[in-house]
Design a protein around this motif. Structure first.
Motif, PDB file in Angstrom:
ATOM      1  N   ASN A 208     -36.235  24.943 159.902  1.00  0.00           N
ATOM      2  CA  ASN A 208     -34.844  24.573 159.660  1.00  0.00           C
ATOM      3  C   ASN A 208     -33.926  25.488 160.469  1.00  0.00           C
ATOM      4  N   GLY A 209     -32.744  24.996 160.842  1.00  0.00           N
ATOM      5  CA  GLY A 209     -31.895  25.709 161.765  1.00  0.00           C
ATOM      6  C   GLY A 209     -31.331  27.008 161.226  1.00  0.00           C
ATOM      7  N   TYR A 210     -31.132  27.096 159.913  1.00  0.00           N
ATOM      8  CA  TYR A 210     -30.571  28.316 159.342  1.00  0.00           C
ATOM      9  C   TYR A 210     -31.587  28.879 158.350  1.00  0.00           C
ATOM     10  N   ARG A 211     -31.313  28.864 157.086  1.00  0.00           N
ATOM     11  CA  ARG A 211     -32.214  29.481 156.114  1.00  0.00           C
ATOM     12  C   ARG A 211     -33.183  28.451 155.515  1.00  0.00           C
ATOM     13  N   GLY A 212     -34.346  28.959 155.100  1.00  0.00           N
ATOM     14  CA  GLY A 212     -35.278  28.079 154.411  1.00  0.00           C
ATOM     15  C   GLY A 212     -34.805  27.760 153.010  1.00  0.00           C
ATOM     16  N   PHE A 213     -34.588  28.826 152.203  1.00  0.00           N
ATOM     17  CA  PHE A 213     -34.060  28.704 150.844  1.00  0.00           C
ATOM     18  C   PHE A 213     -32.854  29.627 150.715  1.00  0.00           C
ATOM     19  N   TYR A 214     -31.716  29.074 150.321  1.00  0.00           N
ATOM     20  CA  TYR A 214     -30.523  29.871 150.065  1.00  0.00           C
ATOM     21  C   TYR A 214     -30.016  29.531 148.663  1.00  0.00           C
ATOM     22  N   VAL A 215     -29.768  30.560 147.838  1.00  0.00           N
ATOM     23  CA  VAL A 215     -29.250  30.310 146.497  1.00  0.00           C
ATOM     24  C   VAL A 215     -27.983  31.123 146.271  1.00  0.00           C
TER      25      VAL A 215
ATOM     26  N   GLY B  11     -29.447  32.164 136.807  1.00  0.00           N
ATOM     27  CA  GLY B  11     -30.476  31.587 135.946  1.00  0.00           C
ATOM     28  C   GLY B  11     -31.438  30.685 136.691  1.00  0.00           C
ATOM     29  N   LEU B  12     -31.645  30.970 137.979  1.00  0.00           N
ATOM     30  CA  LEU B  12     -32.494  30.135 138.819  1.00  0.00           C
ATOM     31  C   LEU B  12     -33.921  30.667 138.836  1.00  0.00           C
ATOM     32  N   THR B  13     -34.877  29.757 138.982  1.00  0.00           N
ATOM     33  CA  THR B  13     -36.284  30.119 139.141  1.00  0.00           C
ATOM     34  C   THR B  13     -36.767  29.588 140.474  1.00  0.00           C
ATOM     35  N   ILE B  14     -37.215  30.491 141.346  1.00  0.00           N
ATOM     36  CA  ILE B  14     -37.704  30.117 142.678  1.00  0.00           C
ATOM     37  C   ILE B  14     -39.093  30.713 142.816  1.00  0.00           C
ATOM     38  N   GLN B  15     -40.119  29.885 142.678  1.00  0.00           N
ATOM     39  CA  GLN B  15     -41.468  30.428 142.622  1.00  0.00           C
ATOM     40  C   GLN B  15     -42.479  29.543 143.345  1.00  0.00           C
ATOM     41  N   LYS B  16     -43.456  30.212 143.947  1.00  0.00           N
ATOM     42  CA  LYS B  16     -44.597  29.563 144.577  1.00  0.00           C
ATOM     43  C   LYS B  16     -44.188  28.592 145.684  1.00  0.00           C
ATOM     44  N   ASN B  17     -43.114  28.957 146.382  1.00  0.00           N
ATOM     45  CA  ASN B  17     -42.674  28.169 147.532  1.00  0.00           C
ATOM     46  C   ASN B  17     -43.181  28.806 148.823  1.00  0.00           C
ATOM     47  N   ARG B  18     -43.105  28.067 149.911  1.00  0.00           N
ATOM     48  CA  ARG B  18     -43.526  28.544 151.227  1.00  0.00           C
ATOM     49  C   ARG B  18     -42.377  28.318 152.199  1.00  0.00           C
ATOM     50  N   SER B  19     -41.958  29.399 152.881  1.00  0.00           N
ATOM     51  CA  SER B  19     -40.821  29.294 153.788  1.00  0.00           C
ATOM     52  C   SER B  19     -41.086  30.147 155.023  1.00  0.00           C
TER      53      SER B  19
ATOM     54  N   TYR C  41     -32.734  33.750 157.533  1.00  0.00           N
ATOM     55  CA  TYR C  41     -33.694  34.239 156.554  1.00  0.00           C
ATOM     56  C   TYR C  41     -34.512  33.076 155.992  1.00  0.00           C
ATOM     57  N   ASP C  42     -35.788  33.335 155.763  1.00  0.00           N
ATOM     58  CA  ASP C  42     -36.609  32.320 155.091  1.00  0.00           C
ATOM     59  C   ASP C  42     -36.205  32.176 153.627  1.00  0.00           C
ATOM     60  N   LEU C  43     -35.865  33.301 152.990  1.00  0.00           N
ATOM     61  CA  LEU C  43     -35.400  33.303 151.601  1.00  0.00           C
ATOM     62  C   LEU C  43     -34.142  34.154 151.518  1.00  0.00           C
ATOM     63  N   ALA C  44     -33.100  33.677 150.796  1.00  0.00           N
ATOM     64  CA  ALA C  44     -31.860  34.435 150.682  1.00  0.00           C
ATOM     65  C   ALA C  44     -31.189  34.165 149.338  1.00  0.00           C
ATOM     66  N   ASP C  45     -30.688  35.242 148.719  1.00  0.00           N
ATOM     67  CA  ASP C  45     -29.970  35.162 147.449  1.00  0.00           C
ATOM     68  C   ASP C  45     -28.616  35.820 147.645  1.00  0.00           C
ATOM     69  N   ASP C  46     -27.535  35.091 147.414  1.00  0.00           N
ATOM     70  CA  ASP C  46     -26.200  35.605 147.655  1.00  0.00           C
ATOM     71  C   ASP C  46     -25.752  36.605 146.585  1.00  0.00           C
TER      72      ASP C  46
END
Length: 267
Positions: free
Chosen positions: A214-221, A225-233, A239-244
């Motif tokens: 993907n052109g920017y981030r894989g996962f951005y939140v 109260g979010l659950t982000i588990q067992k993903n592949r990025s 960033y492949d994974l990012a939390d603001d």
């Protein structure tokens, strides 16, 4: 054995289904029709080309597109026209495609919710491929290709499973701030111009998904109260994974496979 009925509104054609599972003649479906499924089963028998009109199906009942395509031309100035509107409650729409190069939304899921969308393709719409406005809907084994946003979840407690967002102009999967407790699982975002998964709001779950190229981030939140588990990025432009949220707030990251992240709590 109780007869099942559905009605076409407007127009002069009213079709009667003699028993669950019977199919109506495809000639009963016209551009701009509102089809009240009435608990019955309507099966398409040919492609349908529509201009400047919305085809509406009202649940409960099943609309089986039977492998056919709705080719929708909406006109860029007519943003209220969508390709296919799913209204009422507990409608099942399956096995077809809605494609356009100028509709704002290919498939809009509205009404009282609890709809099932399965085996569908939405492509070419300038806003959303699939737009889920209502609550408690399920989308399975469906693909959004070449829209602005692939899947846009605006309501709550809906599930998108085993679905693909590919080559969309913005986000592959967009969970907006108005929604709560949605789940995206076992789904793939590839080659979208911006984020693969862009997640706002409260209480969402992302599990078992993949984001690559993907052109920017894989996962951005940017929610809580979010659950982000067992993903592949992997191999995304940012960033492949990012939390603001600084320190991830109360978001739970675990068991993800990734190349880069924006802070240590993202793992």
């Amino acid at each position: 054995h109780v007869n099942e009925k559905f009605f076409l509104i407007p127009g002069v054609c009213t079709a009667i289904l003699l028993g669950w599972g019977s199919a109506a003649n495809a000639n009963a479906i016209g551009c701009g029709d509102t089809v009240d499924l009435g608990g019955g089963n309507l099966v398409m028998e040919s492609d349908l080309d529509c201009a400047d009109t919305t085809l509406t199906v009202i649940g409960p009942g099943t609309f089986d597109m039977n492998g056919h395509t709705l080719n929708a031309t909406c006109g860029v100035s007519n943003v209220d026209v969508v390709g296919l509107l799913v209204d009422g409650q507990e409608a099942e729409v399956r096995n077809g495609a809605v494609v356009s190069d100028d509709c704002s939304v290919c498939v809009r899921v509205a009404g009282s919710g609890r709809h099932m969308i399965e085996g569908m393709v939405a492509g070419g719409c300038f806003d959303n491929g699939f737009q889920l406005d209502s609550d408690d809907n399920t989308v399975k084994n469906s693909s959004a290709v070449g829209n602005d946003y692939g899947f846009h979840l605006k309501g709550g407690r809906s599930t998108v499973d085993d679905s693909h967002a590919t080559n969309n102009e913005s986000y592959g999967f967009y969970l907006s701030r108005s929604g709560t407790e949605n789940t995206v699982s076992d789904s793939i975002a590839i080659g979208n111009i911006d984020d693969g998964f862009h997640v706002l709001g409260i209480g969402h779950t992302l599990q078992g998904n993949t984001a690559t190229d993907n052109g920017y981030r894989g996962f951005y939140v940017d929610g809580t109260g979010l659950t982000i588990q067992k993903n592949r990025s992997l191999d995304n432009g940012g960033y492949d994974l990012a939390d603001d949220n600084t320190g991830c707030d109360d978001n739970k990251w675990s068991g993800n496979v990734f190349g880069t992240s924006d802070q240590g709590c993202v793992q």
